[in-house]
Write a protein that holds these residues in place. Sequence first.
Motif, PDB file in Angstrom:
ATOM      1  N   GLU A 185      47.677 123.238  81.318  1.00 49.49           N
ATOM      2  CA  GLU A 185      47.462 122.221  82.355  1.00 49.49           C
ATOM      3  C   GLU A 185      48.427 121.057  82.181  1.00 49.49           C
ATOM      4  O   GLU A 185      49.016 120.568  83.157  1.00 49.49           O
ATOM      5  CB  GLU A 185      46.012 121.726  82.314  1.00 49.49           C
ATOM      6  CG  GLU A 185      45.688 120.770  83.456  1.00 49.49           C
ATOM      7  CD  GLU A 185      44.206 120.466  83.542  1.00 49.49           C
ATOM      8  OE1 GLU A 185      43.811 119.685  84.428  1.00 49.49           O
ATOM      9  OE2 GLU A 185      43.430 121.002  82.721  1.00 49.49           O
ATOM     10  N   MET A 186      48.613 120.602  80.950  1.00 50.18           N
ATOM     11  CA  MET A 186      49.549 119.510  80.692  1.00 50.18           C
ATOM     12  C   MET A 186      50.985 119.908  81.056  1.00 50.18           C
ATOM     13  O   MET A 186      51.736 119.126  81.641  1.00 50.18           O
ATOM     14  CB  MET A 186      49.500 119.094  79.210  1.00 50.18           C
ATOM     15  CG  MET A 186      48.197 118.467  78.766  1.00 50.18           C
ATOM     16  SD  MET A 186      47.749 116.972  79.721  1.00 50.18           S
ATOM     17  CE  MET A 186      46.478 117.633  80.810  1.00 50.18           C
ATOM     18  N   GLU A 187      51.346 121.138  80.736  1.00 48.28           N
ATOM     19  CA  GLU A 187      52.701 121.610  81.042  1.00 48.28           C
ATOM     20  C   GLU A 187      52.917 121.741  82.549  1.00 48.28           C
ATOM     21  O   GLU A 187      53.996 121.451  83.058  1.00 48.28           O
ATOM     22  CB  GLU A 187      52.958 122.954  80.354  1.00 48.28           C
ATOM     23  CG  GLU A 187      53.118 122.831  78.845  1.00 48.28           C
ATOM     24  CD  GLU A 187      53.351 124.181  78.172  1.00 48.28           C
ATOM     25  OE1 GLU A 187      53.075 125.221  78.814  1.00 48.28           O
ATOM     26  OE2 GLU A 187      53.799 124.193  77.023  1.00 48.28           O
ATOM     27  N   LEU A 188      51.875 122.175  83.265  1.00 48.40           N
ATOM     28  CA  LEU A 188      51.991 122.264  84.725  1.00 48.40           C
ATOM     29  C   LEU A 188      52.164 120.881  85.341  1.00 48.40           C
ATOM     30  O   LEU A 188      52.969 120.703  86.269  1.00 48.40           O
ATOM     31  CB  LEU A 188      50.750 122.952  85.310  1.00 48.40           C
ATOM     32  CG  LEU A 188      50.599 124.450  85.021  1.00 48.40           C
ATOM     33  CD1 LEU A 188      49.272 124.967  85.556  1.00 48.40           C
ATOM     34  CD2 LEU A 188      51.758 125.240  85.605  1.00 48.40           C
ATOM     35  N   LEU A 189      51.428 119.915  84.826  1.00 48.92           N
ATOM     36  CA  LEU A 189      51.566 118.542  85.335  1.00 48.92           C
ATOM     37  C   LEU A 189      52.970 118.013  85.077  1.00 48.92           C
ATOM     38  O   LEU A 189      53.565 117.336  85.931  1.00 48.92           O
ATOM     39  CB  LEU A 189      50.524 117.623  84.687  1.00 48.92           C
ATOM     40  CG  LEU A 189      49.062 117.905  85.061  1.00 48.92           C
ATOM     41  CD1 LEU A 189      48.128 117.011  84.247  1.00 48.92           C
ATOM     42  CD2 LEU A 189      48.841 117.684  86.547  1.00 48.92           C
ATOM     43  N   GLN A 190      53.511 118.322  83.900  1.00 48.03           N
ATOM     44  CA  GLN A 190      54.887 117.905  83.591  1.00 48.03           C
ATOM     45  C   GLN A 190      55.899 118.614  84.478  1.00 48.03           C
ATOM     46  O   GLN A 190      57.001 118.123  84.691  1.00 48.03           O
ATOM     47  CB  GLN A 190      55.197 118.193  82.122  1.00 48.03           C
ATOM     48  CG  GLN A 190      54.443 117.298  81.151  1.00 48.03           C
ATOM     49  CD  GLN A 190      54.545 117.781  79.715  1.00 48.03           C
ATOM     50  OE1 GLN A 190      55.343 118.654  79.395  1.00 48.03           O
ATOM     51  NE2 GLN A 190      53.715 117.213  78.842  1.00 48.03           N
ATOM     52  N   GLY A 191      55.527 119.781  85.005  1.00 48.54           N
ATOM     53  CA  GLY A 191      56.405 120.541  85.888  1.00 48.54           C
ATOM     54  C   GLY A 191      56.206 120.193  87.350  1.00 48.54           C
ATOM     55  O   GLY A 191      56.555 120.988  88.229  1.00 48.54           O
ATOM     56  N   ASP A 192      55.625 119.017  87.630  1.00 49.42           N
ATOM     57  CA  ASP A 192      55.443 118.512  88.996  1.00 49.42           C
ATOM     58  C   ASP A 192      54.411 119.286  89.806  1.00 49.42           C
ATOM     59  O   ASP A 192      54.441 119.258  91.041  1.00 49.42           O
ATOM     60  CB  ASP A 192      56.780 118.485  89.766  1.00 49.42           C
ATOM     61  CG  ASP A 192      57.680 117.350  89.316  1.00 49.42           C
ATOM     62  OD1 ASP A 192      57.158 116.391  88.715  1.00 49.42           O
ATOM     63  OD2 ASP A 192      58.892 117.414  89.555  1.00 49.42           O
ATOM     64  N   VAL A 193      53.516 119.981  89.140  1.00 49.46           N
ATOM     65  CA  VAL A 193      52.403 120.625  89.840  1.00 49.46           C
ATOM     66  C   VAL A 193      51.312 119.577  90.034  1.00 49.46           C
ATOM     67  O   VAL A 193      51.000 118.817  89.109  1.00 49.46           O
ATOM     68  CB  VAL A 193      51.867 121.827  89.040  1.00 49.46           C
ATOM     69  CG1 VAL A 193      50.633 122.418  89.699  1.00 49.46           C
ATOM     70  CG2 VAL A 193      52.953 122.887  88.886  1.00 49.46           C
ATOM     71  N   ALA A 194      50.746 119.507  91.228  1.00 48.46           N
ATOM     72  CA  ALA A 194      49.701 118.516  91.515  1.00 48.46           C
ATOM     73  C   ALA A 194      48.499 118.739  90.600  1.00 48.46           C
ATOM     74  O   ALA A 194      48.176 119.873  90.237  1.00 48.46           O
ATOM     75  CB  ALA A 194      49.273 118.616  92.973  1.00 48.46           C
ATOM     76  N   MET A 195      47.807 117.638  90.256  1.00 45.75           N
ATOM     77  CA  MET A 195      46.709 117.719  89.297  1.00 45.75           C
ATOM     78  C   MET A 195      45.617 118.680  89.753  1.00 45.75           C
ATOM     79  O   MET A 195      45.113 119.495  88.967  1.00 45.75           O
ATOM     80  CB  MET A 195      46.112 116.332  89.047  1.00 45.75           C
ATOM     81  CG  MET A 195      44.956 116.355  88.054  1.00 45.75           C
ATOM     82  SD  MET A 195      44.414 114.725  87.545  1.00 45.75           S
ATOM     83  CE  MET A 195      45.759 114.238  86.473  1.00 45.75           C
ATOM     84  N   GLU A 196      45.229 118.610  91.035  1.00 45.88           N
ATOM     85  CA  GLU A 196      44.147 119.484  91.498  1.00 45.88           C
ATOM     86  C   GLU A 196      44.565 120.958  91.460  1.00 45.88           C
ATOM     87  O   GLU A 196      43.734 121.847  91.240  1.00 45.88           O
ATOM     88  CB  GLU A 196      43.702 119.094  92.907  1.00 45.88           C
ATOM     89  CG  GLU A 196      44.774 119.166  93.964  1.00 45.88           C
ATOM     90  CD  GLU A 196      44.314 118.526  95.260  1.00 45.88           C
ATOM     91  OE1 GLU A 196      43.575 119.181  96.016  1.00 45.88           O
ATOM     92  OE2 GLU A 196      44.702 117.366  95.508  1.00 45.88           O
ATOM     93  N   VAL A 197      45.860 121.216  91.626  1.00 44.48           N
ATOM     94  CA  VAL A 197      46.360 122.586  91.562  1.00 44.48           C
ATOM     95  C   VAL A 197      46.364 123.083  90.116  1.00 44.48           C
ATOM     96  O   VAL A 197      45.929 124.207  89.829  1.00 44.48           O
ATOM     97  CB  VAL A 197      47.772 122.692  92.172  1.00 44.48           C
ATOM     98  CG1 VAL A 197      48.358 124.080  91.965  1.00 44.48           C
ATOM     99  CG2 VAL A 197      47.722 122.346  93.652  1.00 44.48           C
TER     100      VAL A 197
END
Length: 462
Positions: A185-197
């Motif tokens: 989840e942290m890596e996805l957020l760092q990759g510009d993925v929206a938090m809810e996604v």
Amino acid sequence: MFESLKKKFSRTSEKLEEELIEEAEKEDNLQEESGQRFSFFSFGRKKEEEKEEDDSNLLPESSESEDADLDEEIKSEDEEEEKKSRFWSRGKDKSEDDEEEDSEEEEKKSRFWSRGKDKSEDDEEDSDEEEDSEEEEKKSHFWSRNKDKKEDISADGEASGGIFSFVREKTISEKHVEDILWELEMELLQGDVAMEVASAVCDSVKNDLVGKKIKRSNDITEYTYIALRNAVAEIIDIPGKSMTEMIEEKKAQGEPLVVMFVGINGTGKTTTIGKLANYYLKKGYTPVIAASDTFRAGAIEQVTYHADNVGVKIIKHKKGSDPAAVAYDAVEHAKAQGKELVLIDTAGRMQTNVNLMDEMKKIRRVANPDLVIFVGDALTGNDATEQASKFNEAIDIDGVILTKADADSKGGASLSIGYVIQRPIMFLGVGQGYDDIMEYDAEWMLDQLFSESEDEAEVLEE
């Protein structure tokens, strides 16, 4: 495309495998056997090819031939000296090679019963590492296999060198995935993925994985691959009609399909209109472009340039004129001339500029478009998602076109934007030429995200 996301997904599988194997080692519940180890991305392809085959195919085909060799070896002891000599030495004189054959015979038997041990010893020699025990040997093989991946993985995405199996079947529990999915989840957020996604993906993966029973390390890769693919499939597949279907429906009514494009400056909105005009011209339709960006210096010249290049009619007024009037004239022209598609260019504006947003609402009231499409730059990641949300609140958009998708390594916007605003992505810009645009397809997107291939996107043909 999306190399960053691919790596994050692959690491999740590797970390879960490490977690389970480390625990199994402590429980004395692990053994290594010869076999083919599937890499994360090639796993799906391999499973498709082997759907109708036996699970035993995960074990090496060579084990069967080794069994046969041993049977022949035992049988040959009761045969004549000459036949035995021919079997073992291919015509060499038995008297010269007797001792060597006996030694080879014992070695083959030994290899049959302990080939997994010999395999790990071979790996140990290749990496120049010396271990004190067979257990350390296995551990070394596991923790160093990613390092040696380039040497071990074949062109088919398989690796020889041993797979791990569990003496007692293991069950994936919440404790196994909790930390791993938090990292994802942290890596996805760092990759510009929206938090809810990011949260939705991790929750879905957790629900899919917890409770799964595993017997081999390849099972872990399989279940993680399927869980991640299913989670992403739910995120990126927002239902909606294609623009082509809508053109046909309007054509049956004797009306043109009117499409209004919105977005901020610099996203490639005007170029995208030129690409779409070219796209539908080649499909046999007759588009017309409305130059309703009358505010920005050079905007009319820019859209005229694209219209002339692809060979479509453009409706334009002088700079500073009413943009809504330009849009209205273009729609009337299309109706009078029997043209099937009206593409309305509008001035790029920030989603926070209230006055310009009000002007855009006026264009909508006057032109009454069938579709309002937000054009966003995939490379801006979360900014594109935020912009789309604001435009949707202000004017109620119907779909999204993402530009520069071919250059997007992170994939945050492509993964997030449709899910956040619950509107479908309709097209992707995949290059700089007029032909470099493709209708969005969720299956194609999944293949890009879960494939080892980093080839450039190809335009899908109907």
